[in-house]
Design an enzyme around this catalytic site. Sequence first.
Site, PDB file in Angstrom:
ATOM      1  CB  VAL A  67      -0.994   0.013   1.180  1.00 17.39           C
ATOM      2  CG1 VAL A  67      -1.976  -1.135   1.065  1.00 17.39           C
ATOM      3  CG2 VAL A  67      -0.285  -0.039   2.511  1.00 17.39           C
ATOM      4  CG  ASP A  68       4.802   3.320   1.962  1.00 17.22           C
ATOM      5  OD1 ASP A  68       4.218   4.406   1.833  1.00 17.22           O
ATOM      6  OD2 ASP A  68       5.858   3.195   2.607  1.00 17.22           O
ATOM      7  CG  ASP A  69       6.039   0.678  -3.663  1.00 17.74           C
ATOM      8  OD1 ASP A  69       6.774   1.165  -4.530  1.00 17.74           O
ATOM      9  OD2 ASP A  69       6.476   0.081  -2.667  1.00 17.74           O
ATOM     10  NE  ARG A 106       4.819   7.200   2.222  1.00 23.33           N
ATOM     11  CZ  ARG A 106       5.555   7.509   3.289  1.00 23.33           C
ATOM     12  NH1 ARG A 106       5.429   8.692   3.864  1.00 23.33           N
ATOM     13  NH2 ARG A 106       6.424   6.663   3.779  1.00 23.33           N
TER      14      ARG A 106
END
Length: 643
Positions: free
Chosen positions: A382-384, A455
């Site tokens: 999920v960060d990317d 993020r």
Amino acid sequence: MNESDVVEQAVDAAHGALQAMQKADGHWVFELEADATIPAEYVLLEHFLDRINPELERKMGAYLRRIQGAHGGWPLYEDGDFDLSASVKAYFALKALGDDPEAPHMRRARTEILRHGGAERANVFTRIQLALYGEVPWDAVPVMPPEIMLLPSAGFFSVWNMAYWSRTVIAPLLVLCDLRPIAVNPRGVHVQELFCTPPAQIKDWIRGPYRSWWGPVFKGLDSALRPMVRHFPRKLHKKAMRACLRFIAPRLSDGGLGAIYPAMANVVMMMRALGVPDSDPRAKQAWQALQDLMVDRGHEAYCQPCVSPVWDTGLAGLAMLEASDGPRATLPEATRRQLASTAAWLRSQQILDVVGDWAVNAPGLRPGGWAFQYDNAYYPDVDDTAVVGMFLHRQDPVENAEAIARAREWIIGMQSRDGGWGAFDIDNDLDVLNHIPFADHGALLDPPTADVTARCVSFLAQLGHAEDKPAIERALAWLRKEQERSGSWFGRWGTNYIYGTWSVLCAFNAAGVPPEDPAVQKAVAWLERVQRPDGGWGEDCASYEGAPEGVYEESLPSQTAWALLALMAAGRHGTKAVERGVAWLAAQQDGEGRWHEKPFNAVGFPKVFYLRYHGYKQFFPLLALARYRNLEDSNTGRVEHGF
């Protein structure tokens, strides 16, 4: 030259430098470096298989010797303290390469290893490496029967309760631990001199220090289970071994199993142990995936733990957009075309047709995320996804609308029950598993973290859908609970409290939390308090090990950029602290528009595995300086984007 001109000149130079690093198809990828562990393991892998590349190993030897610490052993990051497990592996690898054990650097390393308790006190993964070479008995390794692959997600010790990296490493490792192959070891290299007590005389390999009372409980369970394993029904055992292989087979790709070195190397050794010839297409694919991790600098070489093209591209793209924004910036047609190609490349990398491991705890959710690497479809994070989503939304919300919508849907579906987000899994927080003997690294799980959660909030808030407000509010409440007493936030994936605080303050700003909010004020006060006398910021990886938060012996470009971005998100762009930080950052730029820093700036597993992202020192300073310039020219003085 006044300050405004200095900043503008620095932005233009950095923009040009970063643009020159872009690949022809629009993406960026920078080196991702870890400590001595991965290159040392790769050398030992070649000797395990007897697939020795003399020229590559000569260069790896040069690399390992160069990064040896002044203390005689090998640290986990630049100028770090001695680490026993890394030092055992590095010594073993250099001896396999032909280094004389009586050479000064080898004697110094051996002395320190023995002074710290010897190889018998190394961590579990090091003892497994030693067992594969016959240096220790398999009793030195915790019991990990392949039968655990048969446990459903509701089972306490199920691999589905572990993080993605744990599952991919464990599946082939279970086969190896069951078959117990011995390395070919063509040069007959052994390291018995690294043991304080001969391995055959050691009766208790699994002993503290324990992190909780669960430690001795699980140690007792390990002792009880050990004699029972050989009596498991043979039919059940064969079924378990097939389950391991069924798990691995669909997840193999050109990127390797999980696209991370330990899992990839375990697969290669597993195939050899199973009798799969090196000429088999599967074996060739697995071996090539490892070769794709190599960095050859001519005089030395090392093996990366993985590659980071999607992450690098999303972050570099955001920096380029910021530099091309604002009243004084003009977007050249060449830059416009390049960023359009960046968006097209990222859209091509979105995972839309593979339902990955994340779906075990999120059934029915459509895929829509991005993985960190080139080819790792089962494991988007999920960060990317949030970073790429923010870039696509800024670059062209119409052209990228479908990709953004799918990313938004997937991220909302991946929110954990407590309101936070983990990196790869949902509700992956059964903390007691971190106390089993196998998990002496304490990183078996992927629970929600402040930086990843922030993020996701930034992405959703930037999109501005009213129906996402409940998800954002739950996440903000979770972030407030996670604030440290100092006012900072812990940075799980970047070093460390400066990184975490930057992430959260950006999210607060995007979500409309005002600068006057007490949590924001407390964070700002902490950031200004840890600013260095020269105007920059720096933080030591030792902050993961109890050292003071936000402190280092020198200022660093990436950390200074994070602190500046955090303060500007909190409405502090016109303050003396920000002006001093901007001046320091601009002054550190070289004549080619680049910045330089040696210390590590990220973490794989705190206290165990650290990283140096070579791109951070390039795109984060550009983003910070361009943001400062744009705010100076703005009528509102407010950061309008999530990042």
